[in-house]
Design an enzyme around this catalytic site. Structure first.
Site, PDB file in Angstrom:
ATOM      1  N   ASN A   1      -3.990  10.368  -2.095  1.00 24.79           N
ATOM      2  CA  ASN A   1      -4.065   9.329  -2.929  1.00 24.79           C
ATOM      3  C   ASN A   1      -5.387   8.104  -2.576  1.00 24.79           C
ATOM      4  OD1 ASN A   1      -3.233   7.244  -1.025  1.00 24.79           O
ATOM      5  ND2 ASN A   1      -2.045   8.840  -0.679  1.00 24.79           N
TER       6      ASN A   1
ATOM      7  N   ASP B   1       4.137  10.980  -1.190  1.00 22.24           N
ATOM      8  CA  ASP B   1       5.975  11.702  -1.197  1.00 22.24           C
ATOM      9  C   ASP B   1       6.597  13.349  -1.397  1.00 22.24           C
ATOM     10  OD1 ASP B   1       6.941   9.307  -0.466  1.00 22.24           O
ATOM     11  OD2 ASP B   1       6.111   8.273  -2.944  1.00 22.24           O
TER      12      ASP B   1
ATOM     13  N   PRO C   1       8.594  14.481   4.251  1.00 20.54           N
ATOM     14  CA  PRO C   1       9.568  13.610   5.496  1.00 20.54           C
ATOM     15  C   PRO C   1       9.442  11.769   5.046  1.00 20.54           C
ATOM     16  CG  PRO C   1       8.314  14.583   6.745  1.00 20.54           C
ATOM     17  CD  PRO C   1       7.774  15.194   5.048  1.00 20.54           C
TER      18      PRO C   1
ATOM     19  N   ILE D   1       8.641   9.124   7.024  1.00 18.28           N
ATOM     20  CA  ILE D   1       8.264   7.938   7.738  1.00 18.28           C
ATOM     21  C   ILE D   1       8.738   7.607   7.795  1.00 18.28           C
ATOM     22  CG2 ILE D   1       6.570   7.671   9.689  1.00 18.28           C
ATOM     23  CD1 ILE D   1       4.939   9.446   7.286  1.00 18.28           C
TER      24      ILE D   1
ATOM     25  N   LYS E   1      13.179  -1.034  -0.647  1.00 16.87           N
ATOM     26  CA  LYS E   1      12.860  -0.006   0.240  1.00 16.87           C
ATOM     27  C   LYS E   1      12.651  -0.398   1.601  1.00 16.87           C
ATOM     28  CE  LYS E   1       9.800   1.793  -2.802  1.00 16.87           C
ATOM     29  NZ  LYS E   1       8.109   1.949  -3.461  1.00 16.87           N
TER      30      LYS E   1
HETATM   31  O1  PMT Z   1      -5.103   1.566   2.501  1.00 16.38           O
HETATM   32  P1  PMT Z   1      -5.852   0.759   1.745  1.00 16.38           P
HETATM   33  O2  PMT Z   1      -6.531   1.473   0.759  1.00 16.38           O
HETATM   34  O3  PMT Z   1      -6.704  -0.641   2.404  1.00 16.38           O
HETATM   35  O4  PMT Z   1      -4.872   0.465   0.827  1.00 16.38           O
HETATM   36  C1  PMT Z   1      -3.378  -0.059   1.402  1.00 16.38           C
HETATM   37  C2  PMT Z   1      -2.326  -0.053   0.242  1.00 16.38           C
HETATM   38  C3  PMT Z   1      -1.832  -0.295  -0.575  1.00 16.38           C
HETATM   39  C4  PMT Z   1      -1.958   1.521   0.874  1.00 16.38           C
HETATM   40  C5  PMT Z   1      -0.986  -0.485   1.029  1.00 16.38           C
HETATM   41  O5  PMT Z   1      -1.497  -1.698   1.461  1.00 16.38           O
HETATM   42  C6  PMT Z   1       0.120  -0.004   0.860  1.00 16.38           C
HETATM   43  O6  PMT Z   1       0.760  -0.752   0.396  1.00 16.38           O
HETATM   44  N1  PMT Z   1       0.980   0.767   1.674  1.00 16.38           N
HETATM   45  C7  PMT Z   1       2.350   1.360   1.390  1.00 16.38           C
HETATM   46  C8  PMT Z   1       1.642   2.223  -0.089  1.00 16.38           C
HETATM   47  C9  PMT Z   1       2.988   3.330  -0.014  1.00 16.38           C
HETATM   48  O7  PMT Z   1       2.746   4.283   0.224  1.00 16.38           O
HETATM   49  O8  PMT Z   1       4.069   2.485  -0.367  1.00 16.38           O
HETATM   50  P2  PMT Z   1       5.352   3.542  -0.491  1.00 16.38           P
HETATM   51  O9  PMT Z   1       6.322   2.076  -1.317  1.00 16.38           O
HETATM   52  O10 PMT Z   1       5.428   4.217  -1.323  1.00 16.38           O
HETATM   53  O11 PMT Z   1       5.934   3.462   0.472  1.00 16.38           O
HETATM   54  C10 PMT Z   1       7.394   2.477   0.688  1.00 16.38           C
HETATM   55  C11 PMT Z   1       6.968   2.464   2.604  1.00 16.38           C
HETATM   56  O12 PMT Z   1       7.262   3.586   2.767  1.00 16.38           O
HETATM   57  C12 PMT Z   1       5.770   2.208   3.222  1.00 16.38           C
HETATM   58  O13 PMT Z   1       5.832   1.453   4.026  1.00 16.38           O
HETATM   59  C13 PMT Z   1       5.437   3.552   3.148  1.00 16.38           C
HETATM   60  O14 PMT Z   1       4.309   3.782   4.901  1.00 16.38           O
HETATM   61  C14 PMT Z   1       6.402   4.016   4.129  1.00 16.38           C
HETATM   62  N2  PMT Z   1       6.427   5.838   3.309  1.00 16.38           N
HETATM   63  C15 PMT Z   1       6.894   5.628   2.251  1.00 16.38           C
HETATM   64  C16 PMT Z   1       6.773   7.659   2.719  1.00 16.38           C
HETATM   65  C17 PMT Z   1       6.987   8.213   3.124  1.00 16.38           C
HETATM   66  N3  PMT Z   1       6.919   9.660   2.434  1.00 16.38           N
HETATM   67  N4  PMT Z   1       6.743   8.046   4.960  1.00 16.38           N
HETATM   68  C18 PMT Z   1       6.770   6.821   4.510  1.00 16.38           C
HETATM   69  O15 PMT Z   1       6.940   6.465   5.690  1.00 16.38           O
END
Ligand code: PMT
Length: 405
Positions: free
Chosen positions: A216, A285, A313, A315, A346
């Site tokens: 991504n 994901d 997974p 994390i 979340k």
């Molecule tokens: O890196 P940049 O270009 O500066 O951009 C910043 C950002 C947009 C990436 C950042 O601000 C942001 O929003 N990060 C979260 C990205 C994300 O994957 O969000 P999510 O809604 O899919 O995941 C929710 C949470 O679970 C997040 O804390 C993510 O780190 C965590 N996660 C998600 C999937 C996974 N398999 N493991 C995780 O730990």
């Protein structure tokens, strides 16, 4: 460069710094530091030693916005000029600190302007030495630096590499980004001291053959800014970084990973020793079900090949399940619609204490951009909306909100 977006903290606007420059071929690098401190709104006064004036001129500093450049002791009418930085500045940085400057500072010698000003200044002080490697390793210099450290000076050690005379060793002026941040650290509140932070940053890459992957557009800026802000504020920081995550100072323990599986393994290793987790990484994901080490030939793949994916997974959720009473975690939620509801889901599913809801996809917000706009929601539902700002400033405010409910 020190001014890159994850290092640009406007919090420091209005602070006052005194820069002491000594006679070294690296003296010109202080001009770039002055320029970047000025972009943060820091007022910088300068003293050049007599030897420094052989390499750089007062006019260069005045042209770049120095508030004042001091001359020698007893020059002009201002008989108390040697006391001014001690009265006016919030901190003092001396670089490139030559062997003789380090020796004068350790001896409390007040025979020239810069060392007299340092002696009369009881604010935080930093030296960044630069000299020939044998001069640096000489027991006299080492003993002087040890003494200065014991007296509270911050020492940014010289870097290894080729010195001006063509020899190799430790003696080059440290990376100016390290000096820039060490200076900001002297001016920052130490309100995260005593905490050990685990942070994830950047994207993951999930390879489906030897050269092709699913990923991504994250480039780790938000995570890097949070890591640096926490470190400036006194936290011990362990950063698990996906590909492309920007430079971090040596004081932050950094592990580079590629896939979600590698990121999880590194996090599991660190988590038991951490009191705080902040999960900013854009972890994929899904990962390809089949992964080959070779580059697959188009002839083998045929037309319109189908990539089969399997779950990666989670994390943040995995570590959330292991969280003890003494640990806290912050998750991010990257959303394109129903931002609050999705973020709150979340927060609960990852057993977090705070969620940073990030409406990605808007211009200037989220992935790949230097700015961001987020809403922070706590477990009790309290929400704080932050204005659109640079990612370093957003990071600073996230820690403010975390610390001050
Ligand atoms: O890196 P940049 O270009 O500066 O951009 C910043 C950002 C947009 C990436 C950042 O601000 C942001 O929003 N990060 C979260 C990205 C994300 O994957 O969000 P999510 O809604 O899919 O995941 C929710 C949470 O679970 C997040 O804390 C993510 O780190 C965590 N996660 C998600 C999937 C996974 N398999 N493991 C995780 O730990």
């Amino acid at each position: 460069m020190p001014g890159s977006p994850h290092l640009k903290f406007n919090y420091f606007a209005g602070r006052k710094l005194h820069l002491g420059v000594c006679g070294s071929v690296a003296a010109f690098k202080t001009l770039e530091l002055l320029r970047v401190w000025k972009t943060l709104g820091i007022t910088v006064s300068v003293t050049l030693t007599a030897a420094a004036r052989e390499f750089v001129t007062p006019l260069s500093y005045l042209s770049l916005g120095a508030s004042k450049v001091y001359g020698e002791m007893l020059d002009g009418d201002d008989v108390f000029a040697h006391l001014e930085p001690g009265r006016l500045a919030d901190a003092m940085a001396i670089l490139p600190a030559t062997a003789s400057a380090v020796s004068r500072l350790a001896a409390g010698d007040a025979s020239e302007m810069l060392s007299a000003q340092a002696l009369a200044c009881d604010r935080p002080k930093l030296i960044a030495p630069a000299m020939h490697p044998r001069m640096w390793l000489n027991p006299a210099t080492q003993a002087n630096c040890k003494l200065l450290r014991e007296r509270g000076f911050h020492v940014v050690e010289p870097a290894f590499g080729r010195t001006a005379c063509g020899e190799e060793g430790q003696g080059r002026l440290a990376d100016i980004r390290e000096i820039y941040l060490a200076t900001l650290r002297m001016l920052a509140p130490a309100d995260l001291a005593g905490r050990t932070l685990l942070i994830t940053a950047g994207p993951t890459r999930e390879f489906w053959d030897g050269v092709r992957f699913v990923s991504n557009p994250s480039f780790g800026l938000m995570g890097a800014a949070l890591a640096v802000a926490a470190w400036l504020r006194g936290a011990e920081v362990k950063a698990v970084c996906g590909p492309g995550t920007p430079w971090l100072p040596a004081g932050i323990e950094r592990i580079n990973v590629e896939s979600a599986a590698e990121m999880l393994a590194a996090c599991q290793n660190f988590w038991p020793s951490c009191s705080l987790g902040c999960f900013t990484a854009a972890v994929c994901d899904y990962r390809p079900l089949e992964q080959g080490a070779e580059k697959l030939k188009k002839e083998w793949l045929g037309d319109s090949p189908v990539l089969r994916l399997t779950n990666n997974p989670d994390i943040a959720a995995a570590l959330g399940r292991l969280k003890t009473e003494a640990q806290h975690s912050i998750v991010f939620a990257a959303e394109t619609s129903n931002i609050r509801q999705n973020a709150i889901k979340k927060l609960a599913s990852k057993n977090a204490d705070m969620v940073v809801a990030n409406m990605v996809g808007k211009p200037g917000v989220g992935f790949e951009s230097e700015s961001n706009q987020v809403t922070i929601i706590r477990k009790n539902g309290e929400a704080t909306e932050l204005p659109m700002s640079g990612k370093a400033d957003v990071a600073w405010r996230i820690w403010d909100v975390f610390l001050n409910p």
